[in-house]
Write a protein that holds these residues in place. Sequence first.
Motif, mmCIF file in Angstrom:
data_model
loop_
_atom_site.group_PDB
_atom_site.id
_atom_site.type_symbol
_atom_site.label_atom_id
_atom_site.label_comp_id
_atom_site.label_asym_id
_atom_site.label_seq_id
_atom_site.Cartn_x
_atom_site.Cartn_y
_atom_site.Cartn_z
ATOM 1 N N ALA A 184 1.191 -1.302 0.117
ATOM 2 C CA ALA A 184 0.277 -0.171 -0.026
ATOM 3 C C ALA A 184 0.578 1.158 0.006
ATOM 4 N N ASP A 185 0.715 1.735 -1.019
ATOM 5 C CA ASP A 185 1.407 3.006 -1.727
ATOM 6 C C ASP A 185 0.931 4.711 -0.934
ATOM 7 N N LEU A 186 1.309 4.864 -0.170
ATOM 8 C CA LEU A 186 0.109 6.276 0.209
ATOM 9 C C LEU A 186 0.979 7.628 0.110
ATOM 10 N N GLY A 187 0.673 8.481 -0.980
ATOM 11 C CA GLY A 187 1.826 9.538 -1.911
ATOM 12 C C GLY A 187 2.837 8.664 -2.581
ATOM 13 N N ALA A 188 1.972 8.212 -3.294
ATOM 14 C CA ALA A 188 3.149 6.975 -4.399
ATOM 15 C C ALA A 188 2.844 8.162 -5.868
ATOM 16 N N TYR A 189 2.991 9.961 -5.504
ATOM 17 C CA TYR A 189 3.809 9.925 -7.178
ATOM 18 C C TYR A 189 3.861 10.156 -7.441
ATOM 19 N N ASN A 190 4.879 9.084 -8.312
ATOM 20 C CA ASN A 190 4.556 8.949 -10.317
ATOM 21 C C ASN A 190 4.980 7.679 -10.170
ATOM 22 N N GLY A 191 5.264 7.377 -8.521
ATOM 23 C CA GLY A 191 5.732 5.577 -9.041
ATOM 24 C C GLY A 191 7.180 5.545 -8.760
ATOM 25 N N ASP A 214 -2.392 14.465 -6.542
ATOM 26 C CA ASP A 214 -1.724 15.283 -7.997
ATOM 27 C C ASP A 214 -2.817 15.078 -8.827
ATOM 28 N N ARG A 215 -3.423 15.648 -9.748
ATOM 29 C CA ARG A 215 -3.439 14.936 -10.265
ATOM 30 C C ARG A 215 -2.607 14.860 -12.085
ATOM 31 N N ARG A 216 -1.648 16.042 -11.720
ATOM 32 C CA ARG A 216 0.097 15.013 -12.666
ATOM 33 C C ARG A 216 0.736 14.591 -12.088
ATOM 34 N N SER A 217 0.680 13.921 -10.824
ATOM 35 C CA SER A 217 2.001 13.356 -10.286
ATOM 36 C C SER A 217 0.782 11.901 -10.769
ATOM 37 N N PHE A 218 -0.419 12.131 -10.599
ATOM 38 C CA PHE A 218 -1.301 10.760 -10.919
ATOM 39 C C PHE A 218 -1.274 10.287 -12.232
ATOM 40 N N ARG A 219 -1.479 11.103 -13.187
ATOM 41 C CA ARG A 219 -0.821 11.145 -14.893
ATOM 42 C C ARG A 219 -0.329 10.459 -14.745
ATOM 43 N N LEU A 235 -5.434 1.391 -8.727
ATOM 44 C CA LEU A 235 -4.858 3.151 -8.601
ATOM 45 C C LEU A 235 -6.327 4.288 -8.312
ATOM 46 N N GLU A 236 -5.669 5.002 -6.972
ATOM 47 C CA GLU A 236 -6.598 5.909 -6.888
ATOM 48 C C GLU A 236 -6.030 7.765 -6.593
ATOM 49 N N GLN A 237 -6.483 8.712 -7.483
ATOM 50 C CA GLN A 237 -6.627 9.655 -7.594
ATOM 51 C C GLN A 237 -6.914 9.959 -6.156
ATOM 52 N N ALA A 253 1.723 19.650 -7.189
ATOM 53 C CA ALA A 253 2.944 18.842 -7.774
ATOM 54 C C ALA A 253 4.124 18.939 -6.409
ATOM 55 N N GLY A 254 4.912 18.103 -6.395
ATOM 56 C CA GLY A 254 6.083 17.360 -5.824
ATOM 57 C C GLY A 254 5.228 17.826 -4.109
ATOM 58 N N ARG A 255 6.411 19.019 -3.337
ATOM 59 C CA ARG A 255 5.700 18.686 -2.157
ATOM 60 C C ARG A 255 5.522 20.243 -1.535
ATOM 61 N N GLN A 256 5.123 20.964 -2.693
ATOM 62 C CA GLN A 256 4.131 22.113 -2.600
ATOM 63 C C GLN A 256 2.883 21.614 -1.987
ATOM 64 N N SER A 257 2.136 20.117 -2.581
ATOM 65 C CA SER A 257 0.839 19.849 -2.591
ATOM 66 C C SER A 257 0.686 19.485 -1.712
ATOM 67 N N ARG A 258 0.287 19.729 -0.678
ATOM 68 C CA ARG A 258 -0.690 19.137 0.480
ATOM 69 C C ARG A 258 -2.277 19.785 0.788
#
Length: 356
Positions: A184-191, A214-219, A235-237, A253-258
């Motif tokens: 289980a990967d919580l905060g999976a970023y780009n894989g 994050d929608r861009r990271s999820f893509r 996978l869940e956004q 995206a990245g560390r500014q997403s919270r």
Amino acid sequence: MDFLTLEQSVWPRLQEEKRPIVLYGMGDGADKILRQFERLGIQAAAVFASDEFVRGHSFRGFRVHRLDEVVDAFGEDILIVIAFASQRPEVLDKMYALDRRFDVVAPDVPVVEGAVFDEAFVRAHSGEMERAYALLADERSRTVFLDTVRFKLSGRLCYLCASETDKDEVFRTVLRLGPEERFADLGAYNGDTIRELLHYTGGRFTSVTALEPDRRSFRKLSAYAEEQLTGDITLEQAGAWSEDTVLCFSDQAGRQSRISHVGRETRMRALDSVLRGRPCTYLKMDVEGAEREALRGAAQTIRSWRPKLNLAAYHRSGDFFSLALQVHALCPDYRLYLRHHPYVPAWDTNLYAVCP
């Protein structure tokens, strides 16, 4: 243990400093440090950046210089404040080279807005810190704990360097992942952490459940999974939280997403709700300061399946001890390990937990 005897706090030292104080770096970290300077009446004399980033521009009212220009203006008797974060080896080499030549500090400011780790913070939380320290399972963890305190108080790079280990050490000796992990990967970023899992399991796994808000990271995560993974993949956004809800999320995206008071409305999920009792053998959380809430949302999974845990423990000033206490309260059988992997400041300080 009197943690305040370990080191002098960097903030009073900066308040008393008579030499020019110059910032190395720009961006979010420098903004946070300069806001702290304003609160404490500390005056910065200049800002410099690595030569390749100097383009005649300004930052927060300072013209951004090269280091040689700063030395020409003030001489070498200066105090350099590192005001950005990096794990890149060539950047770390540059930071440590500066530390050998100049008086250098990297003041600790939390990734997520909140209390700064200073003397008042230590006095307020010394009991929790002592309890967490006593729970740690090995001498390396205790060294990392004390060096984390020393660094956060003083900002001195030597404490990060002294306590760091690469990830191979903890994956090979503590986590010991196998080919049948239910991840289980919580905060999976780009894989990236799915790739990390596969690196240590020879590319094999039983299932992967990944949340990324994050929608861009999820893509990017979805594209990676579609191209590279086969099998039981969910996978869940969505962000990880204590319950299923909708919250505002600074989708940058990245560390500014919270989680934020403003931003895009985003679905949040409790891991217990996502898995609905299904097994989990390895649980990783790197959720930009929401680790406490995400642990509450995974409480039943943790109690039932006792997965190996890999938790980011650096987003808030007290994460490196408060998360250990929270995990212990959920399941006292866990053996708790603290590791710091190469990074300046004390980012990539992680709590690992395994049951015998």
